[in-house]
Design a protein around this motif. Structure first.
Motif, PDB file in Angstrom:
ATOM      1  N   PHE A  33       3.434  13.463   3.999  1.00 37.90           N
ATOM      2  CA  PHE A  33       2.234  13.946   4.312  1.00 37.90           C
ATOM      3  C   PHE A  33       1.060  13.415   3.368  1.00 37.90           C
ATOM      4  N   LEU A  34       1.515  13.245   2.164  1.00 40.10           N
ATOM      5  CA  LEU A  34       0.464  12.871   1.148  1.00 40.10           C
ATOM      6  C   LEU A  34      -0.204  11.550   1.328  1.00 40.10           C
ATOM      7  N   LEU A  35       0.923  10.677   1.498  1.00 42.03           N
ATOM      8  CA  LEU A  35       0.881   9.210   1.975  1.00 42.03           C
ATOM      9  C   LEU A  35       0.093   8.974   3.424  1.00 42.03           C
ATOM     10  N   PHE A  36       0.571   9.791   4.262  1.00 40.73           N
ATOM     11  CA  PHE A  36      -0.353   9.800   5.616  1.00 40.73           C
ATOM     12  C   PHE A  36      -1.510  10.347   5.601  1.00 40.73           C
ATOM     13  N   PHE A  37      -1.664  11.124   4.777  1.00 38.49           N
ATOM     14  CA  PHE A  37      -3.220  11.629   4.695  1.00 38.49           C
ATOM     15  C   PHE A  37      -3.914  10.554   4.075  1.00 38.49           C
ATOM     16  N   LYS A  38      -3.521   9.842   2.890  1.00 39.95           N
ATOM     17  CA  LYS A  38      -4.191   8.987   2.295  1.00 39.95           C
ATOM     18  C   LYS A  38      -4.624   7.739   2.914  1.00 39.95           C
ATOM     19  N   CYS A  39      -3.669   7.590   3.978  1.00 38.17           N
ATOM     20  CA  CYS A  39      -3.684   6.354   4.955  1.00 38.17           C
ATOM     21  C   CYS A  39      -4.713   6.707   6.097  1.00 38.17           C
ATOM     22  N   ILE A  40      -4.889   7.875   6.607  1.00 39.35           N
ATOM     23  CA  ILE A  40      -5.955   8.104   7.525  1.00 39.35           C
ATOM     24  C   ILE A  40      -7.185   8.222   7.099  1.00 39.35           C
ATOM     25  N   VAL A  41      -7.357   8.774   5.698  1.00 37.42           N
ATOM     26  CA  VAL A  41      -8.594   8.789   5.182  1.00 37.42           C
ATOM     27  C   VAL A  41      -9.051   7.214   4.905  1.00 37.42           C
ATOM     28  N   SER A  42      -8.046   6.335   4.365  1.00 32.94           N
ATOM     29  CA  SER A  42      -8.471   4.843   3.941  1.00 32.94           C
ATOM     30  C   SER A  42      -8.897   4.219   5.379  1.00 32.94           C
ATOM     31  N   PHE A  43      -8.660   4.699   6.339  1.00 32.29           N
ATOM     32  CA  PHE A  43      -9.303   3.820   7.622  1.00 32.29           C
ATOM     33  C   PHE A  43     -10.590   4.070   7.671  1.00 32.29           C
ATOM     34  N   SER A  44     -11.233   4.960   7.389  1.00 28.87           N
ATOM     35  CA  SER A  44     -12.805   5.268   7.477  1.00 28.87           C
ATOM     36  C   SER A  44     -13.556   4.009   6.182  1.00 28.87           C
ATOM     37  N   CYS A  98      10.572 -17.368  12.822  1.00 30.19           N
ATOM     38  CA  CYS A  98       9.461 -16.260  13.236  1.00 30.19           C
ATOM     39  C   CYS A  98       9.013 -15.578  12.150  1.00 30.19           C
ATOM     40  N   VAL A  99       7.563 -14.967  12.608  1.00 32.80           N
ATOM     41  CA  VAL A  99       6.827 -14.337  11.524  1.00 32.80           C
ATOM     42  C   VAL A  99       6.834 -12.873  12.327  1.00 32.80           C
ATOM     43  N   GLU A 100       6.913 -11.828  11.439  1.00 33.82           N
ATOM     44  CA  GLU A 100       6.469 -10.395  11.746  1.00 33.82           C
ATOM     45  C   GLU A 100       5.301 -10.157  11.047  1.00 33.82           C
ATOM     46  N   PHE A 101       4.643  -9.368  12.069  1.00 34.15           N
ATOM     47  CA  PHE A 101       3.505  -8.713  11.541  1.00 34.15           C
ATOM     48  C   PHE A 101       3.662  -6.986  11.728  1.00 34.15           C
ATOM     49  N   GLU A 102       3.055  -6.261  10.993  1.00 30.09           N
ATOM     50  CA  GLU A 102       2.819  -4.760  11.178  1.00 30.09           C
ATOM     51  C   GLU A 102       1.412  -4.772  11.665  1.00 30.09           C
ATOM     52  N   LYS A 103       1.053  -3.988  12.691  1.00 29.86           N
ATOM     53  CA  LYS A 103      -0.313  -3.573  13.335  1.00 29.86           C
ATOM     54  C   LYS A 103      -0.501  -2.076  13.069  1.00 29.86           C
ATOM     55  N   ALA A 104      -1.366  -1.690  12.168  1.00 29.63           N
ATOM     56  CA  ALA A 104      -1.511  -0.200  12.029  1.00 29.63           C
ATOM     57  C   ALA A 104      -2.833   0.180  12.763  1.00 29.63           C
ATOM     58  N   SER A 105      -3.004   1.125  13.337  1.00 29.94           N
ATOM     59  CA  SER A 105      -4.102   1.658  14.148  1.00 29.94           C
ATOM     60  C   SER A 105      -4.309   3.201  14.140  1.00 29.94           C
ATOM     61  N   TYR A 106      -5.727   3.307  14.182  1.00 25.65           N
ATOM     62  CA  TYR A 106      -6.053   4.810  13.937  1.00 25.65           C
ATOM     63  C   TYR A 106      -7.493   5.058  14.722  1.00 25.65           C
ATOM     64  N   LEU A 160      -7.061  -0.595   1.858  1.00 22.45           N
ATOM     65  CA  LEU A 160      -6.383  -1.309   2.653  1.00 22.45           C
ATOM     66  C   LEU A 160      -4.765  -1.201   2.240  1.00 22.45           C
ATOM     67  N   TYR A 161      -4.676  -1.056   0.988  1.00 22.87           N
ATOM     68  CA  TYR A 161      -3.111  -0.913   0.356  1.00 22.87           C
ATOM     69  C   TYR A 161      -2.673   0.333   0.574  1.00 22.87           C
ATOM     70  N   ASN A 162      -3.286   1.249   0.825  1.00 20.49           N
ATOM     71  CA  ASN A 162      -2.703   2.656   0.993  1.00 20.49           C
ATOM     72  C   ASN A 162      -2.486   2.449   2.645  1.00 20.49           C
ATOM     73  N   ILE A 163      -2.965   1.856   3.435  1.00 22.90           N
ATOM     74  CA  ILE A 163      -2.554   1.880   4.833  1.00 22.90           C
ATOM     75  C   ILE A 163      -1.273   0.658   4.975  1.00 22.90           C
ATOM     76  N   CYS A 164      -1.316  -0.246   4.097  1.00 21.62           N
ATOM     77  CA  CYS A 164      -0.534  -1.205   4.230  1.00 21.62           C
ATOM     78  C   CYS A 164       0.979  -0.700   3.682  1.00 21.62           C
ATOM     79  N   VAL A 165       0.914   0.331   2.401  1.00 21.01           N
ATOM     80  CA  VAL A 165       2.127   0.999   2.200  1.00 21.01           C
ATOM     81  C   VAL A 165       2.907   1.662   3.486  1.00 21.01           C
ATOM     82  N   ILE A 166       2.042   2.419   4.341  1.00 22.16           N
ATOM     83  CA  ILE A 166       2.840   2.900   5.291  1.00 22.16           C
ATOM     84  C   ILE A 166       3.060   1.994   6.371  1.00 22.16           C
TER      85      ILE A 166
END
Length: 210
Positions: A33-44, A98-106, A160-166
């Motif tokens: 939950f700590l990582l998730f909270f940091k991730c959500i805040v980081s989007f802003s 092949c190349v894989e990407f991870e798309k993070a959205s909020y 952006l790093y916080n989002i990338c970690v997740i």
């Protein structure tokens, strides 16, 4: 008497293991939950979406040996200003890449992270073992994501790093469904021709010949 002492000792050991397991589980849930909270805040804190290039690719070709088939290529990781962060030049097992990407959205924001390069034997191949080369280490440094180039602030690169970690599952924690995997197949790319993987104005990835 000895039997009673042995049973008491075993009971204490079992109780200690159970308490340790509960403690680890509570810590795991808390850290999730700590990582998730940091991730959500980081989007802003990160800049709004814009069209940009992520990878520049040149495939040299494939070869065969007693150890199997390999395909060699060069991949350049590009920051948001169009500058090279790193160049990966090597061979992978297989005939195609092949190349894989991870798309993070909020909410209304989304960001892309190139995550892995791997080879495959056939153009249409399912259940590929996706070991390959992890890319996250090439653009993350000291708690910053360097995909944001010159002009970005330290706070933005850390966000952006916080989002990338997740998104890239850097640690074995739950991603709370904010990210999804996107596969870019390079099997149709011609040898010795430069290609680019970009994010267009609609927020989608495109493979373009340069």
């Amino acid at each position: 008497m000895n039997k009673s002492k042995n049973e008491s000792r075993k009971s204490k050991i079992v109780s200690a293991f159970i308490n340790l397991f509960i403690l680890i589980f509570v810590f795991y849930v808390f850290f999730n939950f700590l990582l998730f909270f940091k991730c959500i805040v980081s989007f802003s804190k990160i800049p709004d979406n814009k069209s940009c290039e992520y990878l520049r690719i040149k495939i040299y070709g494939s070869s065969s040996s007693d150890e199997g088939n390999t395909v060699s290529a060069s991949f350049s990781i590009i920051d948001s200003n169009g500058n090279e962060i790193a160049v990966i030049e090597r061979s992978w097992k297989g005939n195609y890449l092949c190349v894989e990407f991870e798309k993070a959205s909020y909410k209304y924001k989304s960001v892309m992270f190139p995550s892995r390069i791997y080879g495959k034997e056939k153009i249409y191949e399912e259940n590929v073992k996706r070991h390959g080369t992890s890319l996250e280490k090439y653009y993350n440094d000291n708690g910053q994501c360097m995909l944001l180039g010159y002009g970005s602030s330290l706070a933005q690169r850390k966000a952006l790093y916080n989002i990338c970690v997740i998104a890239t599952k850097k640690y074995p924690f739950y991603d709370f469904a904010i990210s999804r995997n996107i596969l870019i197949d390079l099997s149709m790319c011609k040898n010795d021709v430069y290609y680019s993987i970009i994010q267009n104005s609609r927020g989608e990835l495109e493979l373009q010949e340069l």
